[in-house]
Design a protein around this motif. Structure first.
Motif, PDB file in Angstrom:
ATOM      1  N   GLU A   1       0.821  -1.213   0.000  1.00  0.00           N
ATOM      2  CA  GLU A   1       0.000   0.000   0.000  1.00  0.00           C
ATOM      3  C   GLU A   1       0.854   1.262   0.000  1.00  0.00           C
ATOM      4  O   GLU A   1       0.405   2.325  -0.421  1.00  0.00           O
ATOM      5  CB  GLU A   1      -0.935   0.004   1.207  1.00  0.00           C
ATOM      6  CG  GLU A   1      -1.978  -1.101   1.208  1.00  0.00           C
ATOM      7  CD  GLU A   1      -2.997  -0.932   0.092  1.00  0.00           C
ATOM      8  OE1 GLU A   1      -3.315   0.222  -0.248  1.00  0.00           O
ATOM      9  OE2 GLU A   1      -3.469  -1.954  -0.440  1.00  0.00           O
ATOM     10  N   PHE A   2       2.090   1.150   0.465  1.00  0.00           N
ATOM     11  CA  PHE A   2       2.958   2.329   0.539  1.00  0.00           C
ATOM     12  C   PHE A   2       3.549   2.709  -0.807  1.00  0.00           C
ATOM     13  O   PHE A   2       4.342   3.647  -0.893  1.00  0.00           O
ATOM     14  CB  PHE A   2       4.072   2.106   1.565  1.00  0.00           C
ATOM     15  CG  PHE A   2       3.601   2.193   2.988  1.00  0.00           C
ATOM     16  CD1 PHE A   2       3.006   3.346   3.464  1.00  0.00           C
ATOM     17  CD2 PHE A   2       3.726   1.107   3.834  1.00  0.00           C
ATOM     18  CE1 PHE A   2       2.558   3.433   4.770  1.00  0.00           C
ATOM     19  CE2 PHE A   2       3.281   1.180   5.141  1.00  0.00           C
ATOM     20  CZ  PHE A   2       2.695   2.341   5.621  1.00  0.00           C
ATOM     21  N   GLN A   3       3.172   2.005  -1.853  1.00  0.00           N
ATOM     22  CA  GLN A   3       3.546   2.475  -3.187  1.00  0.00           C
ATOM     23  C   GLN A   3       2.779   3.741  -3.550  1.00  0.00           C
ATOM     24  O   GLN A   3       3.168   4.466  -4.457  1.00  0.00           O
ATOM     25  CB  GLN A   3       3.281   1.380  -4.222  1.00  0.00           C
ATOM     26  CG  GLN A   3       4.341   0.299  -4.241  1.00  0.00           C
ATOM     27  CD  GLN A   3       4.262  -0.550  -5.476  1.00  0.00           C
ATOM     28  OE1 GLN A   3       3.173  -0.814  -5.980  1.00  0.00           O
ATOM     29  NE2 GLN A   3       5.405  -0.992  -5.991  1.00  0.00           N
ATOM     30  N   ASN A   4       1.695   3.981  -2.849  1.00  0.00           N
ATOM     31  CA  ASN A   4       0.958   5.234  -3.008  1.00  0.00           C
ATOM     32  C   ASN A   4       1.827   6.366  -2.445  1.00  0.00           C
ATOM     33  O   ASN A   4       2.079   6.442  -1.240  1.00  0.00           O
ATOM     34  CB  ASN A   4      -0.365   5.146  -2.251  1.00  0.00           C
ATOM     35  CG  ASN A   4      -1.224   6.378  -2.444  1.00  0.00           C
ATOM     36  OD1 ASN A   4      -0.750   7.510  -2.451  1.00  0.00           O
ATOM     37  ND2 ASN A   4      -2.522   6.162  -2.573  1.00  0.00           N
ATOM     38  N   LYS A   5       2.328   7.235  -3.321  1.00  0.00           N
ATOM     39  CA  LYS A   5       3.284   8.263  -2.909  1.00  0.00           C
ATOM     40  C   LYS A   5       2.686   9.216  -1.878  1.00  0.00           C
ATOM     41  O   LYS A   5       3.371   9.648  -0.941  1.00  0.00           O
ATOM     42  CB  LYS A   5       3.775   9.047  -4.127  1.00  0.00           C
ATOM     43  CG  LYS A   5       4.605   8.203  -5.089  1.00  0.00           C
ATOM     44  CD  LYS A   5       5.113   9.045  -6.261  1.00  0.00           C
ATOM     45  CE  LYS A   5       5.959   8.211  -7.201  1.00  0.00           C
ATOM     46  NZ  LYS A   5       6.458   9.024  -8.359  1.00  0.00           N
ATOM     47  N   GLU A   6       1.421   9.559  -2.062  1.00  0.00           N
ATOM     48  CA  GLU A   6       0.784  10.479  -1.115  1.00  0.00           C
ATOM     49  C   GLU A   6       0.691   9.849   0.277  1.00  0.00           C
ATOM     50  O   GLU A   6       0.995  10.509   1.274  1.00  0.00           O
ATOM     51  CB  GLU A   6      -0.611  10.857  -1.621  1.00  0.00           C
ATOM     52  CG  GLU A   6      -1.330  11.870  -0.722  1.00  0.00           C
ATOM     53  CD  GLU A   6      -2.698  12.246  -1.250  1.00  0.00           C
ATOM     54  OE1 GLU A   6      -3.417  13.000  -0.564  1.00  0.00           O
ATOM     55  OE2 GLU A   6      -3.052  11.794  -2.364  1.00  0.00           O
TER      56      GLU A   6
END
Length: 566
Positions: free
Chosen positions: A309-314
């Motif tokens: 889920e931490f591939q989401n940069k925001e």
């Protein structure tokens, strides 16, 4: 020396079992400056296993030695463990009586000062040099008597009360030579009096100190009350379950377990756990990163951790952008753990551990190139390892990428041998099958190969699914009987799919026509659960066909039920 170094390196390298991968006997070079683990990883349980006959580099699987949870009933423990628990409880009771958990230890300076003072008093006192007497006392005869009487009075305080002091009679008026002798005696007496008085004062002081300390020893405060995870220590049998966690974490070494318990209590006070439970606005946007979902086959709550889920940069920036946000993330992770623990059952027959599922899908590069995530993960692991002993029954790593064994060797040292014995690793193609060993398919989320979906569902977790295997290059059929005037509901899932699927109704009556419910089609890998309903007007059966043309065997899970027609 080179041979010894090579031997040591081979002994410290953790053993990892690779499935569906050709493993070279030549050891791979280790990254520079990586810490070596002082312990070997736990030996694998199953050895090499293969899915079909293919060699898939991504299909890494390793299982630790079989771990079985011990009983929490005191009467069922072996005698050495019962003795260790009794000794542990005695140490805790003594610490509670002395308020060692909440009160700081007494400063060492007063006893040291007291020892120095006693040494000073015990040392011989040297008499100062007396100055020569230049004046003649007006009544030289009475002076010696007065000094001696005062000395006798000083000594009288030390001697028992029965001792009587005999007054010294005054001598007759001496002659001139006798006056000179008296003067010499006065000089000697004046010199000796200070030493005698000092000795008498030193003898008097210890009883005065004992009298001052007596009231302190006579007033004993009640034992302090210390609770951990909502359970008061030594209050009831639930406390024994908690104490056994500390003992098992330290191999039943009582003193080490006691040190760990005191450290955990102090950390909880420093971390302000009680306030943390009520803290708001923590974990916003992290609902899909760590969450509890369903139970395993033995009734343990299952906690999922999805680092991809931490591939989401925001989301990554909002979580790890600065030190303050990193601290907030750690506080949220501990808060989540604390709230989850409050739902456990600490009775001897209760479930007081979790199953952890660590999903490493879509995480390549995150641990190596995202410094903040790596630091936060290591810090969270360390906090959980140090302050939450024996709360994990099994830890399953799924979708393990090729690079993870190297990362595991880097963090291997922070885990105990007992903790590592609970680890299970599975590559992408074996993840669902591995989860089904511990969790029933109806309890596994659909994104991990199970049948459980969010929102309204025709089935509940109480309705079990059937597991089956589709052989390579073969067709597999399932038949569901249908009674007259009812609706048949079914759902099915094939791990990895890449098979063809079709459904048809075959009537029981002779001469009836077969009805195609779903035309055969190829189901792609990213499709999840297929479900359908057929309303029958006559008796017969619904036949579902799976055509597996690949060289791999496939895991199939399905379930069905009949519902009365309207």
């Amino acid at each position: 020396m080179a041979e010894e170094t090579k031997k040591m390196a081979e002994e410290t390298t953790p053993e990892v079992v690779v499935s569906d991968v050709t493993v070279s006997e030549t050891p791979q070079p280790e990254p520079e400056n990586l810490p070596e683990s002082p312990e070997k990883s736990a030996a694998p349980e199953t050895g090499e296993s293969k899915v079909g006959s293919d060699k898939d580099e991504k299909d890494l699987v390793a299982e630790s030695t079989s771990f079985k949870e011990e009983s929490n009933k005191v009467e069922e423990l072996p005698n050495p463990e019962q003795k260790a628990l009794a000794e542990f409880k005695q140490l805790i009771q003594e610490a509670l009586n002395k308020h060692e958990f909440t009160s700081p230890p007494p400063p060492p300076s007063p006893p040291a000062a007291k020892e120095k003072e006693e040494e000073k008093k015990a040392a011989p006192v040297e008499a100062p040099d007396a100055e020569p007497v230049t004046e003649v006392v007006s009544e030289p005869v009475a002076a010696p008597a007065t000094v001696e009487i005062e000395l006798e009075k000083k000594e009288e305080k030390v001697t028992p009360p029965e001792t009587e002091v005999t007054p010294v009679p005054a001598p007759e008026t001496p002659s001139e030579p006798e006056k000179l002798e008296a003067a010499e005696e006065i000089k000697e007496t004046i010199v000796e009096v200070p030493a005698a008085v000092a000795v008498a004062a030193a003898a008097e002081e210890p009883p005065a100190t004992e009298e001052a300390e007596e009231p302190k020893t006579g007033c004993t405060p009640p034992p302090e009350e210390v609770s951990i995870w909502g359970i008061p220590l030594l209050a009831d049998e639930r406390s024994d379950v908690i104490l056994l966690k500390f003992l098992r974490a330290r191999d039943f070494k009582v003193k080490e377990a006691f040190t760990m318990l005191k450290s955990v209590v102090a950390w909880r006070k420093e971390f302000k756990i009680d306030e943390l439970l009520d803290e708001k606005d923590l974990g916003q946007g992290l609902e899909k990163v760590v969450y509890n979902y369903g139970l395993d086959k033995e009734g343990h709550p299952v906690c999922y951790n999805a680092f991809g889920e931490f591939q989401n940069k925001e989301l990554y920036q909002n979580t790890f952008a600065d030190k303050e946000k990193l601290t907030k993330f750690l506080r949220w992770r501990i808060q989540f753990m604390e709230k989850s623990i409050r739902n456990l059952d600490f009775s001897p027959d209760g479930i007081c551990t979790f199953v952890q599922v660590i999903d490493l899908k879509n995480s390549p590069g995150l641990f190596f190139f995202k410094k903040e995530l790596r630091q936060a993960t290591n810090r969270a692991l360390q906090l959980l390892q140090d302050n939450y002993p024996e709360f994990v029954a099994k830890q399953v790593f799924i979708n393990v990428p090729w690079w993870y064994p190297a990362y595991y060797r880097m963090i291997n040292a922070i885990f105990t041998t007992r903790t590592k014995s609970k680890f299970v690793f599975a590559g992408p193609s074996r993840s669902a099958e591995t989860l089904f060993k511990y969790i029933t398919p109806e309890q596994v989320p659909a994104q991990y190969g199970g049948l459980s979906k969010e929102g309204e569902q025709e089935f509940t977790v109480a309705e079990p699914a059937t597991e089956d295997i589709i052989k390579p290059a073969s067709k597999h059929t399932i038949e569901f009987p249908v009674t007259e005037k009812c609706s048949l509901v079914w759902e099915a899932r094939v791990t990895g799919w890449d098979v063809s699927y079709g459904a048809e109704f075959v009537p029981t009556a002779e001469g009836g026509y077969t009805i195609i419910i779903e035309k055969s089609r190829k189901v792609v890998a990213n499709e999840t659960v297929i479900s359908n309903t057929y309303k029958a007007g006559e008796q017969g059966k619904v036949v579902i066909t799976f055509d597996n043309q690949s060289s791999k065997k496939k895991k199939l899970v399905y379930r069905s039920k009949n519902k009365p027609s309207d």
